[in-house]
Design an enzyme around this catalytic site. Structure first.
Site, mmCIF file in Angstrom:
data_model
loop_
_atom_site.group_PDB
_atom_site.id
_atom_site.type_symbol
_atom_site.label_atom_id
_atom_site.label_comp_id
_atom_site.label_asym_id
_atom_site.label_seq_id
_atom_site.Cartn_x
_atom_site.Cartn_y
_atom_site.Cartn_z
ATOM 1 N N SER A 130 65.535 6.748 -37.712
ATOM 2 C CA SER A 130 66.627 5.790 -37.845
ATOM 3 C C SER A 130 67.464 6.204 -39.045
ATOM 4 O O SER A 130 66.962 6.881 -39.954
ATOM 5 C CB SER A 130 66.056 4.386 -38.087
ATOM 6 N N TYR A 133 60.292 -1.912 -41.896
ATOM 7 C CA TYR A 133 60.960 -0.979 -40.967
ATOM 8 C C TYR A 133 61.474 0.256 -41.725
ATOM 9 O O TYR A 133 61.242 1.400 -41.307
ATOM 10 C CB TYR A 133 62.118 -1.706 -40.275
HETATM 11 P P1 NAD Z 1 63.930 -1.554 -27.648
HETATM 12 O O1 NAD Z 1 63.329 -2.783 -28.211
HETATM 13 O O2 NAD Z 1 64.886 -1.669 -26.519
HETATM 14 O O3 NAD Z 1 62.807 -0.501 -27.239
HETATM 15 C C1 NAD Z 1 61.625 -0.339 -27.962
HETATM 16 C C2 NAD Z 1 60.557 0.051 -26.970
HETATM 17 O O4 NAD Z 1 59.323 0.286 -27.676
HETATM 18 C C3 NAD Z 1 60.264 -1.051 -25.941
HETATM 19 O O5 NAD Z 1 60.080 -0.463 -24.669
HETATM 20 C C4 NAD Z 1 58.962 -1.646 -26.450
HETATM 21 O O6 NAD Z 1 58.195 -2.271 -25.452
HETATM 22 C C5 NAD Z 1 58.294 -0.386 -26.973
HETATM 23 N N1 NAD Z 1 57.128 -0.660 -27.811
HETATM 24 C C6 NAD Z 1 57.034 -1.534 -28.834
HETATM 25 N N2 NAD Z 1 55.764 -1.530 -29.310
HETATM 26 C C7 NAD Z 1 55.073 -0.619 -28.568
HETATM 27 C C8 NAD Z 1 53.731 -0.176 -28.579
HETATM 28 N N3 NAD Z 1 52.836 -0.666 -29.447
HETATM 29 N N4 NAD Z 1 53.350 0.759 -27.674
HETATM 30 C C9 NAD Z 1 54.239 1.268 -26.780
HETATM 31 N N5 NAD Z 1 55.525 0.866 -26.727
HETATM 32 C C10 NAD Z 1 55.930 -0.070 -27.618
HETATM 33 O O7 NAD Z 1 64.647 -0.856 -28.889
HETATM 34 P P2 NAD Z 1 65.389 0.559 -29.028
HETATM 35 O O8 NAD Z 1 66.597 0.312 -29.808
HETATM 36 O O9 NAD Z 1 65.496 1.228 -27.715
HETATM 37 O O10 NAD Z 1 64.357 1.335 -29.983
HETATM 38 C C11 NAD Z 1 63.793 2.583 -29.660
HETATM 39 C C12 NAD Z 1 63.557 3.367 -30.951
HETATM 40 O O11 NAD Z 1 64.818 3.663 -31.554
HETATM 41 C C13 NAD Z 1 62.746 2.638 -32.001
HETATM 42 O O12 NAD Z 1 61.864 3.537 -32.644
HETATM 43 C C14 NAD Z 1 63.810 2.165 -32.985
HETATM 44 O O13 NAD Z 1 63.291 2.001 -34.297
HETATM 45 C C15 NAD Z 1 64.786 3.318 -32.900
HETATM 46 N N6 NAD Z 1 66.131 2.988 -33.378
HETATM 47 C C16 NAD Z 1 66.934 2.126 -32.694
HETATM 48 C C17 NAD Z 1 68.217 1.863 -33.188
HETATM 49 C C18 NAD Z 1 69.183 0.951 -32.493
HETATM 50 O O14 NAD Z 1 70.280 0.711 -33.031
HETATM 51 N N7 NAD Z 1 68.879 0.416 -31.330
HETATM 52 C C19 NAD Z 1 68.646 2.464 -34.366
HETATM 53 C C20 NAD Z 1 67.790 3.320 -35.044
HETATM 54 C C21 NAD Z 1 66.544 3.581 -34.535
#
Ligand code: NAD
Length: 279
Positions: free
Chosen positions: A164, A177
């Site tokens: 991130s 986080y």
């Molecule tokens: P999201 O909530 O849509 O997806 C997260 C996924 O991780 C979901 O499918 C959830 O069920 C799964 N998950 C959570 N705990 C889990 C576990 N214990 N075992 C297996 N799966 C698990 O959110 P996203 O935005 O798609 O996030 C995906 C990644 O991207 C994350 O690591 C997040 O930190 C990172 N990220 C997202 C953003 C953003 O702006 N959306 C920015 C920076 C980083």
């Protein structure tokens, strides 16, 4: 000048990852879902990991199968060692091996610092950091066992850690986080250094603000989106496909010499946009 409103579509070459086997964790939502679909579109067979929401995972599998590749949903909590070990074992049984790991699963448990419980702290570290450690370790065992297969890829394996911008930008109210993503950065760089001699490429992607359920409150009203855009020089909120495109590129042999790098995919969020007019 015409304004592009979202991620460009239809840009993934269909055979870039032909014959490769990919695992995406947390692949039934947001970035993981778009990434699993993008890898399938590029010709990879894909394991769609999920921890809850089998229906959504099955829909992703169905969409990927439409590209003429194999896909399989697999339920596992990435923070649980026995479940991760079983998931990779099953993948190797079904698909023969693993070439690409996208350690994407992640979550937030936000609270002001003095109100943050140990459970909130631990849960985020367990999923976001330990989960990536466990998946990377088990995938690496298989990469080392198999070695390079030149017809498939120049590398013995590729690991892409979903980090991130908060591995770099401090984030008040989200100490768990930010600490987890800071940990991902140093874990990724250390693994890259340790595993590169085995021709395993470890890299990370650091998304900025991407439209997914994890950060819905930051973009789902016009006022929230307006505030958010102040932090993004490129002046659009990212789409999950923006990250999927970066993953497909990094996983492919086009990027064979990219080792231990974090690719920021953030519309310029890490360029300190507050300094564009001040400082
Ligand atoms: P999201 O909530 O849509 O997806 C997260 C996924 O991780 C979901 O499918 C959830 O069920 C799964 N998950 C959570 N705990 C889990 C576990 N214990 N075992 C297996 N799966 C698990 O959110 P996203 O935005 O798609 O996030 C995906 C990644 O991207 C994350 O690591 C997040 O930190 C990172 N990220 C997202 C953003 C953003 O702006 N959306 C920015 C920076 C980083």
């Amino acid at each position: 000048m015409s304004v592009i409103q979202g991620a460009p579509r239809g840009v993934i070459p269909g055979h870039l990852l032909k014959g490769q086997k990919a695992l995406v964790t947390g692949a039934n939502s947001g970035i993981g879902k778009a990434t699993a679909i993008g890898l399938g579109r590029a010709g990879a067979d894909v394991v769609v990991n999920y921890v809850a929401g089998r229906g959504e995972a099955e829909q992703v599998v169905e969409e990927i199968s439409g590209f003429g590749v194999r896909a399989m949903a697999y339920e596992a909590d990435v923070s649980q060692e026995d479940q991760v070990v079983a998931m990779i074992e099953r993948m190797v049984q079904e698909f023969g091996t693993i070439d690409i790991l996208v350690a994407n699963a992640g979550l937030q448990r936000d609270a002001p610092f003095t109100e943050m419980t140990t459970a909130q702290w631990q849960k985020v570290l367990d999923v976001n950091l330990t989960g990536q450690f466990l998946c990377a370790r088990e995938a690496t065992k298989e990469f080392l066992r198999r070695g390079v297969v030149p017809e498939v890829s120049h590398a013995a394996g590729k690991i892409i850690c979903m980090s991130s911008v908060h591995q770099l930008i401090p984030w008040a109210g989200h100490v768990n986080y930010a600490a987890s993503k800071g940990g991902v950065q140093m874990m990724m760089e250390t693994l890259a250094q340790e595993l590169a001699p085995h021709r395993i490429r470890v890299n990370a992607i650091a998304p900025g603000a991407i439209r997914t359920p994890i950060n819905r409150s930051a973009w789902d009203t016009p006022d929230a989106e307006k505030d958010l855009l102040q932090l993004i020089p490129y002046r659009r909120v990212g789409d999950p496909e923006d990250i999927a495109h970066a993953v497909v590129g990094l996983a492919s042999d086009l990027m064979d010499y990219v080792v231990g790098t974090t690719l920021y995919v953030d519309g310029g969020m890490t360029l300190f946009p507050g300094f564009a007019t001040g400082g």
